[in-house]
Design a protein around this motif. Structure first.
Motif, PDB file in Angstrom:
ATOM      1  N   VAL A 190       0.843  -1.295  -0.102  1.00 12.70           N
ATOM      2  CA  VAL A 190      -0.121  -0.370  -0.209  1.00 12.70           C
ATOM      3  C   VAL A 190       1.227   1.542   0.012  1.00 12.70           C
ATOM      4  O   VAL A 190       1.384   2.041   0.868  1.00 12.70           O
ATOM      5  N   VAL A 191       0.851   2.477  -1.130  1.00 10.98           N
ATOM      6  CA  VAL A 191       1.496   2.857  -1.402  1.00 10.98           C
ATOM      7  C   VAL A 191       0.788   4.918  -1.222  1.00 10.98           C
ATOM      8  O   VAL A 191      -0.007   5.173  -2.075  1.00 10.98           O
ATOM      9  N   PRO A 192       0.986   5.694   0.032  1.00 14.10           N
ATOM     10  CA  PRO A 192       0.056   5.886   0.377  1.00 14.10           C
ATOM     11  C   PRO A 192       0.537   7.702  -0.569  1.00 14.10           C
ATOM     12  O   PRO A 192       2.139   8.061  -0.115  1.00 14.10           O
ATOM     13  N   TYR A 193      -0.190   8.139  -1.482  1.00 14.91           N
ATOM     14  CA  TYR A 193       0.408   9.351  -2.583  1.00 14.91           C
ATOM     15  C   TYR A 193       0.012  10.783  -1.547  1.00 14.91           C
ATOM     16  O   TYR A 193      -0.637  11.003  -2.276  1.00 14.91           O
ATOM     17  N   LEU A 194       0.565  10.796  -0.222  1.00 15.84           N
ATOM     18  CA  LEU A 194      -0.016  12.121   0.143  1.00 15.84           C
ATOM     19  C   LEU A 194       1.802  12.001   0.932  1.00 15.84           C
ATOM     20  O   LEU A 194       2.410  11.371   0.246  1.00 15.84           O
ATOM     21  N   TRP A 195       1.909  13.729   1.573  1.00 17.04           N
ATOM     22  CA  TRP A 195       2.927  14.426   1.686  1.00 17.04           C
ATOM     23  C   TRP A 195       3.284  14.107   3.244  1.00 17.04           C
ATOM     24  O   TRP A 195       4.498  13.691   3.366  1.00 17.04           O
ATOM     25  N   PHE A 196       2.559  14.417   4.079  1.00 20.49           N
ATOM     26  CA  PHE A 196       3.260  14.273   5.591  1.00 20.49           C
ATOM     27  C   PHE A 196       1.996  13.723   6.077  1.00 20.49           C
ATOM     28  O   PHE A 196       1.157  12.750   5.504  1.00 20.49           O
ATOM     29  N   THR A 197       2.607  13.665   7.408  1.00 21.37           N
ATOM     30  CA  THR A 197       1.670  12.010   8.128  1.00 21.37           C
ATOM     31  C   THR A 197       0.524  13.208   9.003  1.00 21.37           C
ATOM     32  O   THR A 197      -0.131  14.224   8.083  1.00 21.37           O
ATOM     33  N   GLY A 198      -0.986  12.367   9.297  1.00 21.92           N
ATOM     34  CA  GLY A 198      -2.027  13.280   9.733  1.00 21.92           C
ATOM     35  C   GLY A 198      -2.945  12.235  10.192  1.00 21.92           C
ATOM     36  O   GLY A 198      -2.585  10.552  10.498  1.00 21.92           O
ATOM     37  N   LEU A 199      -4.297  12.894  10.034  1.00 19.26           N
ATOM     38  CA  LEU A 199      -5.178  11.639  10.727  1.00 19.26           C
ATOM     39  C   LEU A 199      -5.633  10.330   9.778  1.00 19.26           C
ATOM     40  O   LEU A 199      -5.792   9.467  10.131  1.00 19.26           O
ATOM     41  N   LEU A 200      -5.222  11.005   7.952  1.00 19.55           N
ATOM     42  CA  LEU A 200      -4.896  10.007   6.989  1.00 19.55           C
ATOM     43  C   LEU A 200      -4.215   8.604   7.386  1.00 19.55           C
ATOM     44  O   LEU A 200      -4.742   8.238   6.903  1.00 19.55           O
ATOM     45  N   MET A 201      -2.883   9.267   7.767  1.00 19.21           N
ATOM     46  CA  MET A 201      -1.995   8.043   7.764  1.00 19.21           C
ATOM     47  C   MET A 201      -2.257   7.162   9.194  1.00 19.21           C
ATOM     48  O   MET A 201      -1.978   5.857   8.719  1.00 19.21           O
TER      49      MET A 201
END
Length: 249
Positions: A190-201
């Motif tokens: 699973v590869v998150p295309y997100l910049w920073f951490t947060g609630l989604l991560m």
């Protein structure tokens, strides 16, 4: 006098805000402009209006507004331009330049490959790679994520990279996970295309941790974060924005 305003998304998670600030400070060191400020779209302070006022108070007569966003969506097309428009009305003597999100770039896809390699998990030849985008209502979002998936597929030399989204686009992250479970591949990366951490991560971690079984392993990669190539990419956007004559908003 020229000023630069970095506009990051914002988060309720302190760690995410800290990561964003540290990242933007790294970029600031690469930009030879005396007046630079950091602000957030939501969920954190200062907001855009305050960031603009700080620059003007320090003497800025031109302000390059740089969206710290991966892709073009509602924040880019609506929220930030509306704030610029309000600032123009308050300060007609100030010229605003408006930059672009990072968009689809090969060097960012290379970071995704690194994030997969960093897991040090053995990648089965038939492993399933699931690219997870934040999502959005603008049709450019899924088009861009599909383009990124195609580039990632070519770099990994896998048969396919599936895509899903955390909000506002089908298929949802839950649907992507369900499809992966049904597919029965021995490894799901699973590869998150997100910049920073947060609630989604954090939500992704919780869901994925409950899925691995003896016959099927789910592996969550790190988000993009403060990678040197990300610093380069945003610094390039700043320098491009400084060349813009004036925002049309």
């Amino acid at each position: 006098m020229q000023g630069v305003l970095y506009v990051s998304h914002g988060s309720r998670v302190e760690e995410a805000r800290r990561e964003a600030i540290e990242f933007m400070q790294s970029v600031r060191q690469r930009v030879d402009v005396a007046l630079q400020e950091i602000c957030f779209l939501e969920l954190a302070e200062p907001d855009i209006a305050e960031g603009i006022e700080r620059l003007i108070d320090r003497g800025a007569t031109r302000i390059a507004v740089v969206p710290v966003l991966l892709l073009s969506a509602g924040h880019y097309y609506k929220d930030i331009p509306e704030e610029i428009g309000r600032a123009k009305a308050r300060h007609p003597q100030v010229r605003f330049q408006y930059g672009e999100p990072l968009g689809v770039q090969d060097r960012i896809v290379d970071i995704l490959v690194e994030r997969i390699e960093e897991t040090k998990a053995f990648r089965h030849s038939d492993a399933l790679v699931l690219l997870v985008g934040r999502g959005g209502r603008n049709p450019e979002i899924p088009r861009s994520i599909e383009e990124i998936a195609g580039k990632l597929q070519a770099k990994l030399a896998v048969s396919k990279v599936n895509t899903c989204y955390l909000a506002a686009c089908p298929p949802s992250f839950d649907e992507g996970l369900q499809e992966a479970v049904k597919g029965g591949k021995p490894q799901v990366i699973v590869v998150p295309y997100l910049w920073f951490t947060g609630l989604l991560m954090r939500s992704m971690e919780k869901k994925i941790n409950s899925l691995s079984t003896k016959n099927q392993e789910f592996i969550l990669c790190q988000y993009l974060g403060n990678h040197p190539a990300m610093v380069d990419a945003l610094a390039d956007r700043v320098h491009e924005t400084l060349q813009v004559k004036e925002s049309r908003s």
